[in-house]
Design an enzyme around this catalytic site. Structure first.
Site, PDB file in Angstrom:
ATOM      1  CB  CYS A 260      -0.641   0.127   1.238  1.00 43.71           C
ATOM      2  SG  CYS A 260      -1.901  -1.507   1.412  1.00 43.71           S
TER       3      CYS A 260
ATOM      4  NE  ARG B 102       4.264   1.911  -1.416  1.00 42.71           N
ATOM      5  CZ  ARG B 102       5.578   1.254  -1.264  1.00 42.71           C
ATOM      6  NH1 ARG B 102       6.555   1.542  -1.845  1.00 42.71           N
ATOM      7  NH2 ARG B 102       5.594   0.318  -0.136  1.00 42.71           N
TER       8      ARG B 102
ATOM      9  CD1 TRP C 256      -2.467  -4.517  -5.172  1.00 42.54           C
ATOM     10  CD2 TRP C 256      -1.607  -5.983  -3.522  1.00 42.54           C
ATOM     11  NE1 TRP C 256      -2.167  -5.812  -5.671  1.00 42.54           N
ATOM     12  CE2 TRP C 256      -2.003  -6.613  -4.840  1.00 42.54           C
ATOM     13  CE3 TRP C 256      -1.410  -6.695  -2.282  1.00 42.54           C
ATOM     14  CZ2 TRP C 256      -1.659  -7.999  -4.868  1.00 42.54           C
ATOM     15  CZ3 TRP C 256      -1.058  -7.924  -2.448  1.00 42.54           C
ATOM     16  CH2 TRP C 256      -1.294  -8.732  -3.668  1.00 42.54           C
TER      17      TRP C 256
ATOM     18  CG  ASN D 259       2.529  -0.628   3.330  1.00 40.78           C
ATOM     19  OD1 ASN D 259       2.037  -1.540   2.826  1.00 40.78           O
ATOM     20  ND2 ASN D 259       3.561  -0.318   2.834  1.00 40.78           N
ATOM     21  N   GLY D 260       0.886  -2.818   5.683  1.00 34.62           N
ATOM     22  CA  GLY D 260       1.659  -3.985   6.228  1.00 34.62           C
ATOM     23  C   GLY D 260       0.579  -5.131   6.726  1.00 34.62           C
TER      24      GLY D 260
ATOM     25  CD  GLU E 184      12.120 -10.062 -16.800  1.00 31.41           C
ATOM     26  OE1 GLU E 184      12.116 -10.932 -15.987  1.00 31.41           O
ATOM     27  OE2 GLU E 184      11.874  -9.063 -16.938  1.00 31.41           O
TER      28      GLU E 184
ATOM     29  CE  LYS F  54       8.845  -7.238 -17.296  1.00 31.58           C
ATOM     30  NZ  LYS F  54       9.476  -8.061 -16.072  1.00 31.58           N
TER      31      LYS F  54
ATOM     32  CD  GLU G 291       5.396  -8.112 -14.806  1.00 29.41           C
ATOM     33  OE1 GLU G 291       5.107  -7.740 -13.601  1.00 29.41           O
ATOM     34  OE2 GLU G 291       6.376  -8.147 -15.062  1.00 29.41           O
TER      35      GLU G 291
ATOM     36  CG  HIS H 124      12.677 -33.822 -21.735  1.00 30.59           C
ATOM     37  ND1 HIS H 124      13.137 -34.930 -21.536  1.00 30.59           N
ATOM     38  CD2 HIS H 124      13.736 -32.938 -21.935  1.00 30.59           C
ATOM     39  CE1 HIS H 124      14.453 -35.153 -21.936  1.00 30.59           C
ATOM     40  NE2 HIS H 124      14.815 -33.909 -22.202  1.00 30.59           N
TER      41      HIS H 124
ATOM     42  CE  LYS I 184       9.000  -1.204 -10.036  1.00 31.86           C
ATOM     43  NZ  LYS I 184       9.410  -2.037 -11.234  1.00 31.86           N
TER      44      LYS I 184
HETATM   45  C1  AGP Z   1       8.686  -7.812 -12.311  1.00 35.02           C
HETATM   46  O1  AGP Z   1       8.314  -7.099 -13.616  1.00 35.02           O
HETATM   47  C2  AGP Z   1       7.631  -7.890 -11.347  1.00 35.02           C
HETATM   48  N1  AGP Z   1       7.099  -6.698 -11.011  1.00 35.02           N
HETATM   49  C3  AGP Z   1       7.925  -8.460 -10.111  1.00 35.02           C
HETATM   50  O2  AGP Z   1       8.263  -9.953 -10.479  1.00 35.02           O
HETATM   51  C4  AGP Z   1       9.103  -8.219  -9.150  1.00 35.02           C
HETATM   52  O3  AGP Z   1      10.339  -8.188 -10.090  1.00 35.02           O
HETATM   53  C5  AGP Z   1       9.250  -8.798  -8.100  1.00 35.02           C
HETATM   54  O4  AGP Z   1       8.166  -8.572  -7.158  1.00 35.02           O
HETATM   55  C6  AGP Z   1      10.429  -8.515  -7.258  1.00 35.02           C
HETATM   56  O5  AGP Z   1      10.577  -7.020  -6.683  1.00 35.02           O
HETATM   57  P1  AGP Z   1      11.772  -6.533  -6.304  1.00 35.02           P
HETATM   58  O6  AGP Z   1      12.941  -6.465  -7.307  1.00 35.02           O
HETATM   59  O7  AGP Z   1      11.470  -5.109  -5.911  1.00 35.02           O
HETATM   60  O8  AGP Z   1      12.206  -7.462  -5.060  1.00 35.02           O
END
Ligand code: AGP
Length: 612
Positions: A2, A27, A73, A99-100, A485, A489, A492, A508, A607
């Site tokens: 949050c 966030r 969030w 937040n937490g 990766e 991308k 997500e 496999h 984020k």
């Molecule tokens: C990556 O595009 C995502 N936003 C997510 O997987 C991110 O890499 C992951 O949450 C780790 O975040 P950090 O690097 O801030 O620890």
């Protein structure tokens, strides 16, 4: 997860809070709210985005020079108006944002309900607000003392800001396990989850530490104490962040801006650390723990998401160059599986935000077993940076888009530096080979510039595959993590199901998936296992699959087989992930835009995942 903001000073609080919430919206954003103090408390909150809150709040009186704000969030309770923050206490004398996660909120709630206190939401936050208010009224204590005593009963993570209409000239802020920054202005204070809402008002900040609370009172200097009531002398830092770095700079999305920032961010990751003339690599953290690093029996890298993919590249780099065994662990798995970590083991924690709860918890576990923690973070002063014994910032600049792009290439750059530093110290790579690698790494920003020239070609391909339901990404060696990766991308931000695989694994099982409806993205640079990956392409083609190949510029062999090729400049096999990932970033970006997705704030995501 949050975002929290607070303001007390001599300006109208509402515009400062709303703008701050918009800077934090990346966030977490399923609901938002503000509370203002002006001869009494007024509170407005709404499910949806900050703009939905604005439309609601502006129908009412939003005056006042003190207030708090929150973007949520959801962790406890569905995203709706009642569960949005701020929360009133039952008496409506106090409001809180948080937040937490309060782990023992149910027990605390039960005790408070027995005392006749009523609740209006399913959140843990409302429980904490009522606990503080209950202690305050029962013991007739100051707001800050009530907060302190309440937090001694709490198990969990928090970054909270509290205000009460009985003490209308002070904000109380406290943190443990969630981030919090205090900005020091002229006769005014700012509170936020990170520095982005603060930087345009002041560069003087205090990064709060765990189990500390701050009393920010009008006309007084801030008082910071521990929840054990020990006074702390605040350490005031100067923010390095500039405001314009937070704006989109003319790009449609932060993600596109950040993709284009990669020549600069990679240059900044190398700046001052790599001298191509002398071959000298200097990072304070490396030098301080040089002996432990060089003599490490093994290195464990812990991370999540994209940072985990960068860590996997790191494994290949360190083993290839320095011949030290490396294991890469999902932090979320590591923290719960009772890993074997011995005194003096090296654990590298990789995190863009420096606030990922799983990574932070994994660090604490490794520390408790005697490991030396080396943090690779992008946010200066972040929790993971401060929890590490040593480390290196990636210096990629603020990454606002939820989908991590420049952070990934910056992390791989720093891991390349570490691998070469260790190789040189251990003598596993030296002389002309070492200088060849050093100079190639130093020249990468220019090659990234060249790779970025391909956006239009990628956009054409994106238009062909924007309606795909599934995608496969294949890579070998250093580019296997790039396949993972690239798939992350795409899924997500475009919500298309995508999987990354080691190319040789196709036989496999996954090859059963191949048909005309399955686009297969193959990362096939000229170096490495080129002949093998060419065979994999032929296997896919023979079954009617559509091939999008990332190739070294000028490659005619793969070009003759693939349906589409995306060229990147030639480089060392070990450094190719920094280049091959770029067309995959563009591909995910353009497909997501064509599908009308919210590229910078994809659904269900935040984020920084600061809760487990
Ligand atoms: C990556 O595009 C995502 N936003 C997510 O997987 C991110 O890499 C992951 O949450 C780790 O975040 P950090 O690097 O801030 O620890």
């Amino acid at each position: 997860m949050c975002g929290i903001v607070g303001y007390i000073g001599n300006k109208e609080a509402y515009p400062i809070l709303i703008k701050g919430l918009k800077r934090l919206e990346y966030r977490g954003y399923d609901s938002a709210g503000v509370a203002l103090m002006n001869g009494g408390l007024r509170l407005y909150k709404k499910k949806g985005k900050v703009s939905d809150l604005e439309n609601e709040a502006l129908k009412h009186d939003v005056s006042g020079s003190m207030g708090i704000g929150h973007t949520r969030w959801a962790t406890h309770g569905a995203p709706n108006d009642e569960n949005a923050h701020p929360h009133y206490s039952d008496s409506e004398n106090l409001v809180i944002i948080h937040n937490g996660i309060i782990e023992n909120y149910a027990t605390l709630k039960e005790g408070l309900m027995k005392r006749g206190i009523k609740f209006h939401s399913q959140t843990d936050t409302e429980v904490l607000g009522n606990l503080i208010d209950h202690i305050r009224t029962q013991e007739n204590l100051s707001l800050e003392e009530s907060v302190r005593l309440a937090l001694n009963e709490v198990v969990g993570a928090y970054a909270i800001v509290v205000m009460s209409k009985d003490e209308p000239n002070k904000l109380i802020a406290a943190k443990k396990g969630s981030p919090m920054v205090i900005g020091l202005g002229k006769d005014e204070f700012f509170i936020a989850s990170d520095a982005t809402p603060i930087v345009e008002h002041t560069k003087e900040v205090i990064y709060m530490e765990d189990e500390q609370f701050a009393v920010l009172e009008r006309g007084k200097t801030p008082v910071i104490r521990t929840i054990r009531n020990k006074e702390i002398t605040p350490f005031i830092q100067q923010l390095e962040m500039e405001l314009e770095t937070l704006e989109k700079g003319g790009y449609e999305h932060f993600m596109l801006k950040e993709i284009y920032e990669q020549p600069r961010s990679i240059f900044d990751s190398l700046r001052g650390r790599l001298d191509p003339e002398t071959g000298r690599i200097s990072m304070a953290g490396l030098i301080e723990y040089e002996h432990a690093l060089i003599n490490a029996n093994r290195i464990v890298i812990i991370a999540c998401g994209t940072s985990w993919h960068a860590s996997l590249v790191g494994e290949y780099l360190i083993e290839e160059f320095a011949r030290i065994p490396v294991e890469v662990e999902y932090a979320s798995e590591f923290r719960y599986r009772n890993p074997v970590i011995s005194e003096g083991d090296i654990v590298i924690a990789v995190s863009q935000s420096g606030e990922t709860a799983d990574t932070l918890a994994a660090i604490e576990l490794a520390k408790s077993k005697g490991a030396i923690i080396f943090g690779i973070c992008n946010v200066v002063g972040s929790s993971i940076a401060r929890a590490s014994h040593a480390g290196a910032y990636t210096h990629a600049g603020p990454e606002i888009g939820v989908a991590s792009t420049k952070a990934f290439t910056a992390q791989v750059t720093v891991l390349s530096l570490i691998a070469l530093f260790l190789a040189n110290k251990k003598g596993t790579i030296q002389g002309s080979e070492y200088f060849r690698l050093i100079n190639e790494l130093y020249d990468l920003p220019k090659k990234v510039e060249k790779a970025l020239e391909n956006e239009e070609a990628v956009k054409q391909i994106a238009s062909v595959y924007q309606h795909a339901n599934n995608c496969l990404y294949l890579g070998r060696g250093f580019n296997f993590p790039v396949a993972l990766e690239g798939a992350l991308k795409l899924k997500e931000i475009s919500y298309i199901h995508a999987e990354g695989y080691p190319a040789a694994e196709m036989k496999h099982g996954p090859i059963a998936l191949i048909d005309e409806e399955m686009p297969v993205i193959v990362i096939a640079p000229r170096k490495g296992h080129y002949d093998k990956i060419v065979s994999n392409i032929q296997e896919v083609k023979a079954r009617g699959g559509k091939i999008i190949a990332v190739v070294t510029e000028g490659d005619e062999i793969v070009k003759s087989m693939a349906d589409h090729v995306l060229e990147v400049p030639e480089t060392e096999d070990a450094f190719s992930p920094i280049l091959t990932t770029i067309p995959l970033q563009f591909l995910a970006y353009h497909i997501a835009v064509m599908r009308g997705c919210n590229v910078d704030q994809p659904r269900n995501l935040a984020k920084s995942v600061t809760v487990e």
